[in-house]
Scaffold this motif. Structure first.
Motif, short mmCIF file in Angstrom:
data_model
loop_
_atom_site.label_atom_id
_atom_site.label_comp_id
_atom_site.label_asym_id
_atom_site.label_seq_id
_atom_site.Cartn_x
_atom_site.Cartn_y
_atom_site.Cartn_z
N ASN A 189 30.48 23.85 9.72
CA ASN A 189 31.51 23.44 9.82
C ASN A 189 32.62 23.50 8.43
OD1 ASN A 189 32.75 22.51 12.38
ND2 ASN A 189 31.27 20.96 12.24
N ARG A 200 34.46 26.72 7.56
CA ARG A 200 36.11 27.41 8.23
C ARG A 200 37.05 27.09 6.83
NH1 ARG A 200 37.48 24.13 12.84
NH2 ARG A 200 34.99 22.92 13.92
N TYR A 258 33.30 30.52 12.44
CA TYR A 258 33.71 29.49 11.80
C TYR A 258 35.20 30.02 10.51
CZ TYR A 258 30.78 25.55 14.41
OH TYR A 258 30.32 25.07 15.71
#
Lengths: 233, 498
Positions: B368, B371, B439
């Motif tokens: 994550n 991102r 991502y």
């Protein structure tokens, strides 16, 4: 994977031992097939001994015939001392004030230790001995002095120079021989004996200091862990 | 053996120069050290490339240390395979030095890193330049101990146990290897590789020696099932160290196996060992790839990918061993393995460097945290992507050439059963790399904290290596021609490969 387990369960150890047993037996069987008089280089070593500058074959192999191995081994020892110094920074484990009884003992022992180390170093030329043994004796003396509080290790430039001295001299002699003969560690003319003695003397000092560093850093680290209440991983 | 005395003198330079730099770097203070390490990097890499040039011009070189000559003394030796590994270490090592000069900022880190790194470099160069079984052991010790210390330098509850486990496996591997060397000496009385040609592995004693030698090297190369130490050690080290470990250090023990098996092993021994190494390699490819698929942290994913890619290196043994079908294609499998080692080194170093830049910018490396980085750190993500192309083996990358040659060689030598593993490993690589990079192209989450500024040197060094991994596929003729110098196969077979 990243979370390490502290202990391996006992049944796993037993299983591992059981699994390794056939391998051990196979190895023993293979070794039993070893020829009674295995071929080796002893005759070659004996034949070239007069050119080696020393009369003890072990020293001739370690410092002359296979001196390059020893150069790299000295680098490994230096690496061990340096790594201990950088991985465990912090105060020395030696007591702050000299210990009166141990100091008295050392006053008697120090000359004997130094003389023994010096003799063992010199004896390497013609009988078992040399830098590694002499360095261990010197190291033991240094550890005693540190336990008595007479010397306190600090990561100073002086210590770093001392740790690297053996390697530095070895490299210097290697390069000097290279410029004179065109072959690395090919000691020119009849300089073998003095080259070897120079390398071994410097290595003795460094090995002694490396052993002291390892002892001091390990004890300092475990003492500071005990103070913090940490258990060994 | 051609012996050009004028050039052979320089074989010792790539060993002595980094060793001297390591020593001086441990004495000097910060400002002087930076200049010294820059000079040491240039001198080491330059001397390695010089040896490459001499071997290309004059053929294999040999230097008798101490003037004794084998079997009494130790000989330094360089042929095409050694100088390719030497040049790989020079390029990746130069990039690591450049990267590390911007990566490490505290005085303590710098004082720890530089001497250890130059010692590691010394060990690698010394290993690639020796032709003596026992000297291999000494160089392995230099490499392992400096590598362990470099992993441990970060300290803390993750890196220290990983370093200790690495130390134990490395020591166990060294001991097994050393036991093997002792048995070889007991049987033959020599340690020089060229005097041992075709003599390893005869009789029960020879087989035991070989088992110990190979077992020790496999543990150090992290082949299944001896691979468990690698992911924690490689992923918890500082980024330049991870790059050195994955790109260079695992190749060192592989190199010993490659060099000894095709010269010193008897044909019967190689024929027996080859399929076993192939099966273990295949298991490593699959296991490493599946593990990489399940990782949520970038650095762990890259480390498991290293395990998988190491597996590919071992698929060359069954395909290239004697008696395996079309002889000319054996040499191509051998070349493919070497080429894979080179391109994997560039790609994996680039990936770990990119991951280091991301960790520096975001402070974390879970998926994550990637991102929005496609927009915010385009150079780093490009580095990750170009390196990924080579790992996935898409054309025109170096990884593609290597795996394509290996695939065709497997089919041409009537061993089609390796092909599904090779193709499957490539597809799995695509899956785990896309899964992570995806991502980076999602939009930046609202309220994401600003990125910590990253030194440009970190990003561009990673990108340069990623592009190099890509370019290796376009410029494959030169490395293949170099590998043919002194190769254990007739030279005209290589010409067909070109």
């Amino acid at each position: 994977m990243s979370a390490p387990r502290a202990f391996i369960p006992r049944w796993q150890c037993a299983l591992l031992a059981l699994g390794l047993l056939p391998l051990l037996l196979a190895l023993l069987h293979a070794v039993s097939a070893m020829p009674a008089r295995p071929p080796n280089l002893a005759a070659d070593v004996t034949a070239r001994m007069p050119d080696s500058g020393v009369t003890h074959p072990l020293t001739a192999v370690l410092l002359n015939f296979r001196g390059y191995d020893t150069l790299l081994e000295i680098a490994v020892l230096w690496l061990a001392g340096l790594a201990a110094l950088t991985l465990a920074p912090g105060a020395s484990a030696a007591p702050l004030k000299p210990h009166p009884v141990l100091t008295g003992l050392l006053r008697v022992l120090a000359p004997v230790i130094l003389m023994t180390a010096g003799y063992i170093l010199w004896a390497g030329g013609f009988r078992p001995g040399g830098a590694f043994q002499a360095g261990s004796i010197l190291g033991a003396g240094l550890v005693l002095a540190s336990l008595a509080g007479l010397i306190r290790l600090s990561p100073s430039l002086g210590l770093r120079l001392g740790l690297g001295l053996g390697l530095a001299v070895f490299i210097a002699v290697a390069i000097w021989s290279w410029t004179h003969t065109g072959e690395l560690l090919h000691f020119p003319g009849a300089s073998d004996k003095w080259s070897i003695l120079l390398i071994e003397s410097a290595a003795t000092i460094s090995i002694g200091l490396i052993l002291l560093t390892l002892f001091d850093r390990l004890t300092a680290e475990s003492e500071s862990n005990e103070k913090k209440g940490l258990k060994r991983p | 053996m051609p012996d050009a005395a004028s050039s052979s003198i320089w074989l010792a330079a790539p060993v002595l120069l980094p060793l001297l730099t390591a020593l001086l770097a441990s004495f000097t203070a910060s400002r002087l050290r930076a200049a010294l390490c820059a000079a040491g990097t240039l001198a080491t890499a330059g001397s390695s490339l010089f040896v490459l040039a001499r071997v290309v011009a004059e053929g294999p070189l040999r230097h008798r240390l101490g003037g004794w000559g084998a079997p009494l003394g130790i000989d330094l030796f360089a042929d095409g395979l050694s100088v390719l590994m030497l040049a790989m270490t020079a390029v990746i090592g130069g990039a690591i030095s450049l990267y590390a000069s911007a990566y490490f900022t505290s005085a303590h880190e710098r004082r720890s890193f530089w001497p250890l790194w130059f010692l590691l470099w010394t060990g690698l160069n010394a290993l690639f330049l020796t032709a003596d079984l026992f000297n291999f052991y000494v160089t392995l010790e230099v490499i392992s101990l400096s590598a362990v210390a470099l992993v441990a330098m970060k300290g803390g509850p993750v890196a220290l146990p990983a370093a200790v486990r690495y130390l134990f496996v490395a020591m166990l591997g060294s001991l097994a290897y050393m036991g093997g060397v002792a048995l070889v000496y007991a049987q033959t009385g020599v340690l020089d590789l060229h005097l041992l040609t075709g003599r390893l592995g005869e009789g029960p004693l020879g087989r035991a020696a070989l088992a110990l030698l190979i077992g020790g090297l496999l543990a150090k190369t992290a082949l299944f099932p001896l691979h468990l130490w690698l992911p924690p050690a490689h992923s918890s080290a500082p980024a330049p160290v991870s790059a050195a470990l994955s790109a260079l250090v695992v190749k060192a023990s592989f190199y010993i196996l490659l060099r000894t098996s095709f010269s010193a092993f008897s044909d019967a021994a190689l024929a027996a060992v080859g399929p076993v190494l192939g099966v273990l390699g295949a298991a490593t490819v699959l296991w490493g790839s599946f593990q990489a698929l399940t990782q949520d942290r970038l650095k762990l994913m890259i480390a498991y990918s290293t395990v998988a890619q190491i597996g590919y290196l071992f698929l060359l043994f069954p395909v290239a061993m004697p008696g395996a079908g079309d002889a000319a294609w054996q040499s191509k499998a051998w070349i493919a393995g070497i080429f894979h080692a080179l391109s994997h080194a560039c790609a994996k170093a680039a990936m770990f460097m990119a991951a280091g830049a991301i960790l520096h910018a975001v402070g974390r490396d879970d998926k994550n945290s990637l991102r929005g980085l496609g927009e915010r750190m385009p150079v780093t993500i490009s580095a990750l992507a170009t390196a990924g192309i080579s790992i996935m083996a898409l054309p025109p990358s170096g990884g593609f050439i290597a795996k394509w040659m290996l695939l065709v060689a497997a089919i041409r030598t009537d061993q089609w059963w390796w092909a599904p593993i090779m193709i499957g490993g490539g597809l799995l690589a695509a899956a785990y790399i896309f899964r992570m990079i995806r991502y980076a192209f999602l939009s930046t989450p609202d309220g994401a904290p600003p990125l910590h500024p990253v030194p440009r040197r970190l990003e561009f060094t990673a990108l340069a290596l990623g592009l190099l991994a890509l370019a290796l596929g376009l410029a494959s003729v030169f490395p293949i021609a170099v590998a043919a110098i002194g190769a254990p196969f007739p030279e005209n077979w290589f010409m067909e490969a070109l």
